[in-house]
Design a protein around this motif. Sequence first.
Motif, PDB file in Angstrom:
ATOM      1  N   VAL A 366      11.840   0.494 -11.474  1.00  0.00           N
ATOM      2  CA  VAL A 366      10.893  -0.505 -11.971  1.00  0.00           C
ATOM      3  C   VAL A 366      11.046  -1.830 -11.232  1.00  0.00           C
ATOM      4  CG1 VAL A 366      10.927   0.608 -14.236  1.00  0.00           C
ATOM      5  CG2 VAL A 366      12.433  -1.333 -13.806  1.00  0.00           C
ATOM      6  N   ASP A 367      11.949  -1.919 -10.247  1.00  0.00           N
ATOM      7  CA  ASP A 367      12.186  -3.176  -9.546  1.00  0.00           C
ATOM      8  C   ASP A 367      10.921  -3.715  -8.891  1.00  0.00           C
ATOM      9  OD1 ASP A 367      14.781  -3.006 -10.301  1.00  0.00           O
ATOM     10  OD2 ASP A 367      15.586  -2.470  -8.333  1.00  0.00           O
ATOM     11  N   LEU A 368      10.149  -2.845  -8.249  1.00  0.00           N
ATOM     12  CA  LEU A 368       8.979  -3.303  -7.514  1.00  0.00           C
ATOM     13  C   LEU A 368       7.957  -3.937  -8.450  1.00  0.00           C
ATOM     14  CD1 LEU A 368       7.554  -3.520  -4.810  1.00  0.00           C
ATOM     15  CD2 LEU A 368       6.635  -1.218  -5.152  1.00  0.00           C
ATOM     16  N   ALA A 369       7.729  -3.345  -9.610  1.00  0.00           N
ATOM     17  CA  ALA A 369       6.776  -3.914 -10.569  1.00  0.00           C
ATOM     18  C   ALA A 369       7.267  -5.252 -11.096  1.00  0.00           C
ATOM     19  CB  ALA A 369       6.545  -2.936 -11.721  1.00  0.00           C
ATOM     20  N   VAL A 370       8.569  -5.386 -11.335  1.00  0.00           N
ATOM     21  CA  VAL A 370       9.115  -6.660 -11.813  1.00  0.00           C
ATOM     22  C   VAL A 370       8.925  -7.750 -10.757  1.00  0.00           C
ATOM     23  CG1 VAL A 370      11.210  -7.849 -12.555  1.00  0.00           C
ATOM     24  CG2 VAL A 370      10.772  -5.509 -13.317  1.00  0.00           C
ATOM     25  N   ALA A 371       9.233  -7.430  -9.504  1.00  0.00           N
ATOM     26  CA  ALA A 371       9.085  -8.412  -8.430  1.00  0.00           C
ATOM     27  C   ALA A 371       7.620  -8.787  -8.214  1.00  0.00           C
ATOM     28  CB  ALA A 371       9.699  -7.868  -7.145  1.00  0.00           C
ATOM     29  N   ILE A 372       6.713  -7.814  -8.298  1.00  0.00           N
ATOM     30  CA  ILE A 372       5.293  -8.096  -8.126  1.00  0.00           C
ATOM     31  C   ILE A 372       4.780  -8.989  -9.252  1.00  0.00           C
ATOM     32  CG2 ILE A 372       3.003  -7.049  -8.164  1.00  0.00           C
ATOM     33  CD1 ILE A 372       4.324  -6.700  -5.504  1.00  0.00           C
ATOM     34  N   SER A 373       5.239  -8.744 -10.475  1.00  0.00           N
ATOM     35  CA  SER A 373       4.792  -9.575 -11.602  1.00  0.00           C
ATOM     36  C   SER A 373       5.285 -11.010 -11.455  1.00  0.00           C
ATOM     37  CB  SER A 373       5.272  -8.966 -12.923  1.00  0.00           C
ATOM     38  OG  SER A 373       6.688  -8.993 -13.005  1.00  0.00           O
ATOM     39  N   GLU A 398      14.246  -4.361   1.264  1.00  0.00           N
ATOM     40  CA  GLU A 398      13.593  -3.082   1.523  1.00  0.00           C
ATOM     41  C   GLU A 398      13.256  -2.385   0.209  1.00  0.00           C
ATOM     42  OE1 GLU A 398      17.852  -1.739   0.905  1.00  0.00           O
ATOM     43  OE2 GLU A 398      16.760  -3.519   1.581  1.00  0.00           O
ATOM     44  N   VAL A 399      12.252  -1.525   0.243  1.00  0.00           N
ATOM     45  CA  VAL A 399      11.846  -0.723  -0.909  1.00  0.00           C
ATOM     46  C   VAL A 399      12.416   0.674  -0.718  1.00  0.00           C
ATOM     47  CG1 VAL A 399       9.909   0.143  -2.271  1.00  0.00           C
ATOM     48  CG2 VAL A 399       9.746  -2.086  -1.161  1.00  0.00           C
ATOM     49  N   ARG A 400      13.273   1.082  -1.643  1.00  0.00           N
ATOM     50  CA  ARG A 400      14.032   2.313  -1.488  1.00  0.00           C
ATOM     51  C   ARG A 400      13.406   3.463  -2.280  1.00  0.00           C
ATOM     52  NH1 ARG A 400      19.058   0.778   0.588  1.00  0.00           N
ATOM     53  NH2 ARG A 400      19.948   2.775  -0.026  1.00  0.00           N
ATOM     54  N   ARG A 401      13.790   4.665  -1.888  1.00  0.00           N
ATOM     55  CA  ARG A 401      13.266   5.903  -2.474  1.00  0.00           C
ATOM     56  C   ARG A 401      13.642   6.024  -3.954  1.00  0.00           C
ATOM     57  NH1 ARG A 401      12.661  10.933   0.138  1.00  0.00           N
ATOM     58  NH2 ARG A 401      13.692  10.011   1.964  1.00  0.00           N
ATOM     59  N   GLY A 435      -8.802  11.223  -6.093  1.00  0.00           N
ATOM     60  CA  GLY A 435      -9.204   9.891  -6.503  1.00  0.00           C
ATOM     61  C   GLY A 435      -8.097   8.877  -6.542  1.00  0.00           C
ATOM     62  N   VAL A 436      -6.909   9.235  -6.063  1.00  0.00           N
ATOM     63  CA  VAL A 436      -5.757   8.331  -6.085  1.00  0.00           C
ATOM     64  C   VAL A 436      -5.363   7.991  -4.661  1.00  0.00           C
ATOM     65  CG1 VAL A 436      -3.347   8.048  -6.760  1.00  0.00           C
ATOM     66  CG2 VAL A 436      -4.947   9.205  -8.294  1.00  0.00           C
ATOM     67  N   SER A 437      -5.173   6.710  -4.388  1.00  0.00           N
ATOM     68  CA  SER A 437      -4.714   6.242  -3.082  1.00  0.00           C
ATOM     69  C   SER A 437      -3.254   5.824  -3.199  1.00  0.00           C
ATOM     70  CB  SER A 437      -5.572   5.058  -2.604  1.00  0.00           C
ATOM     71  OG  SER A 437      -5.062   4.529  -1.389  1.00  0.00           O
ATOM     72  N   VAL A 438      -2.378   6.533  -2.515  1.00  0.00           N
ATOM     73  CA  VAL A 438      -0.954   6.246  -2.538  1.00  0.00           C
ATOM     74  C   VAL A 438      -0.607   5.438  -1.303  1.00  0.00           C
ATOM     75  CG1 VAL A 438       1.366   7.222  -2.589  1.00  0.00           C
ATOM     76  CG2 VAL A 438      -0.493   8.350  -3.837  1.00  0.00           C
ATOM     77  N   ILE A 439      -0.074   4.241  -1.488  1.00  0.00           N
ATOM     78  CA  ILE A 439       0.245   3.326  -0.405  1.00  0.00           C
ATOM     79  C   ILE A 439       1.761   3.242  -0.267  1.00  0.00           C
ATOM     80  CG2 ILE A 439       0.022   0.965   0.457  1.00  0.00           C
ATOM     81  CD1 ILE A 439      -2.521   0.725  -1.204  1.00  0.00           C
ATOM     82  N   GLY A 440       2.264   3.602   0.892  1.00  0.00           N
ATOM     83  CA  GLY A 440       3.694   3.512   1.148  1.00  0.00           C
ATOM     84  C   GLY A 440       4.061   2.148   1.721  1.00  0.00           C
ATOM     85  N   VAL A 441       5.106   1.535   1.182  1.00  0.00           N
ATOM     86  CA  VAL A 441       5.555   0.221   1.643  1.00  0.00           C
ATOM     87  C   VAL A 441       7.031   0.317   2.021  1.00  0.00           C
ATOM     88  CG1 VAL A 441       3.870  -1.114   0.334  1.00  0.00           C
ATOM     89  CG2 VAL A 441       6.007  -0.455  -0.749  1.00  0.00           C
ATOM     90  N   ASP A 442       7.403  -0.448   3.037  1.00  0.00           N
ATOM     91  CA  ASP A 442       8.792  -0.469   3.508  1.00  0.00           C
ATOM     92  C   ASP A 442       9.570  -1.669   2.994  1.00  0.00           C
ATOM     93  OD1 ASP A 442       8.658   1.890   5.132  1.00  0.00           O
ATOM     94  OD2 ASP A 442       7.434   0.739   6.543  1.00  0.00           O
ATOM     95  N   SER A 443       8.887  -2.767   2.710  1.00  0.00           N
ATOM     96  CA  SER A 443       9.575  -3.984   2.309  1.00  0.00           C
ATOM     97  C   SER A 443       8.839  -4.634   1.147  1.00  0.00           C
ATOM     98  CB  SER A 443       9.663  -4.973   3.477  1.00  0.00           C
ATOM     99  OG  SER A 443       8.368  -5.401   3.868  1.00  0.00           O
ATOM    100  N   LEU A 444       9.532  -5.504   0.461  1.00  0.00           N
ATOM    101  CA  LEU A 444       8.939  -6.223  -0.665  1.00  0.00           C
ATOM    102  C   LEU A 444       7.856  -7.182  -0.180  1.00  0.00           C
ATOM    103  CD1 LEU A 444       8.810  -7.027  -3.621  1.00  0.00           C
ATOM    104  CD2 LEU A 444      10.788  -8.520  -3.248  1.00  0.00           C
ATOM    105  N   ALA A 445       8.090  -7.832   0.953  1.00  0.00           N
ATOM    106  CA  ALA A 445       7.081  -8.750   1.493  1.00  0.00           C
ATOM    107  C   ALA A 445       5.783  -8.025   1.807  1.00  0.00           C
ATOM    108  CB  ALA A 445       7.637  -9.440   2.739  1.00  0.00           C
ATOM    109  N   GLN A 446       5.879  -6.810   2.346  1.00  0.00           N
ATOM    110  CA  GLN A 446       4.679  -6.027   2.636  1.00  0.00           C
ATOM    111  C   GLN A 446       3.943  -5.655   1.362  1.00  0.00           C
ATOM    112  OE1 GLN A 446       5.522  -2.276   4.481  1.00  0.00           O
ATOM    113  NE2 GLN A 446       3.369  -1.740   4.771  1.00  0.00           N
ATOM    114  N   ALA A 447       4.689  -5.274   0.309  1.00  0.00           N
ATOM    115  CA  ALA A 447       4.057  -4.901  -0.957  1.00  0.00           C
ATOM    116  C   ALA A 447       3.336  -6.087  -1.584  1.00  0.00           C
ATOM    117  CB  ALA A 447       5.113  -4.346  -1.910  1.00  0.00           C
TER     118      ALA A 447
END
Length: 469
Positions: A366-373, A398-401, A435-447
């Motif tokens: 859930v780290d990515l959602a917290v950082a985006i918020s 970096e955004v990890r698996r 109908g779903v677009s999955v976007i892969g990101v490597d870093s938090l700045a990119q996301a």
Amino acid sequence: MAKNKTVYICQECGYESPKWMGRCPGCQQWNTLVEEAIRPAAPGLRQGSGPVSMPSRLTEVVLEEEPRIKTGMTELNRVLGGGVVPASLTLVGGDPGIGKSTLLLQTSDQLARGGHRVLYISGEESVRQTKMRATRLGVTSDALYVLAETDIGQIERQIEQVNPEIMIIDSIQTIYNSQLSSAPGSISQVKECTAYLLRLAKQQGIAVFIVGHVTKNGALAGPRTLEHMVDTVLYFEGERHHTFRILRAVKNRFGSTNEMGVFEMKEGGLVEVANPSEIFLQERAKGAAGSAVTASMEGTRPLLVEVQALVTPTSFGNPRRMAAGLDNHRIALLMAVLEKRVGLLLQNQDAYINVAGGVKLDEPAVDLAVAISIASSFNNRPTKVTDAFVGEIGLTGEVRRVSRIDQRINEASKLGFSRIFVPSKNLGGWSVPDGVSVIGVDSLAQAIQLALGTEREAAPEPDFFPSDF
């Protein structure tokens, strides 16, 4: 005749001391040591009066899979690992008034309707009071027996008469053994009565549920050994001023310990919530900055929840960092990464993070959602309503698996999310729903740049070093 000895036992943690002390050395609580008498064992007691068990070769033991007993509640079956295991001992804990007795009484009715003989023993209510509650809940099964008793000796006699398959004790703090001089609810009584119920469950094959009170800190009352004695420990959580209740398994010898069941408290009792993700997201505000949706795994179930953040300039010397449903230390780590790796100036900002619905999240996905918020609230730019974010963030930005990415995306697709941000390392090896677009990101700045349409450079390194002076 042997002389009785006394010992002082802490009623919070079970620490034993030969003399009284004002503060317990075990849990550091004041005025919790109570004097209890220790009765010496009678001669020949160690030999035992039951059948003698002989050791067997492990290779000669015949393993037969015992069929589980379905309770009629899908959520409870999931938390238990598929149903009630015969000859098991389950401890159910929770705050007063949260609905433990309601849950077990409804479960008793459904088990009795399924053809199982159930004995419900109440030490806190009379038979008439239990009947009043059963009438309100619509409990009318003929195979459900009710007993109002607190003496373990009398309970044993009634068990021989009824011969139940499932037995419920409400609660273990009210049951006592007359052979002990300590009061009901004391450490000695709770341990002795639980040990007796454990032997009863294993010898006669009765599935036993016991209700345990919790302390003011939220832990089960009694020594920690009580949790080690039972097979399964369930916690019933939720706010008494809200209708949703969450049942979690913190210990389960017959299933996963990460499962979660969601119920809603209504006038007629507890009702299962088949799709909790939809419930937690139905009040989400559209176009509000500081909101992001993530897919968290609770055992084998993917759960979509909303993470909310409010970032505002501080009025104090030290900015405040408050979180509800998340670890405060994890929030501080993510904010440091946002400031160092993304360039957001958060050192003079108060941050308030909340997980909508009262859910507690503890997995790093859930780290990515917290950082985006947090970035959304800081930049005052909302995310799209159809966006979801899944990913773990490292200290280098970096955004990890993460695990089980296909289940998370399928759950998000069912609820109408069309764009999902995931780690690039998770792409491939599974099919994407239509109908779903999955976007892969490597870093938090990119996301952040893709989700919010903002792009910030990393904080510049200083041009001087302490050795220059």
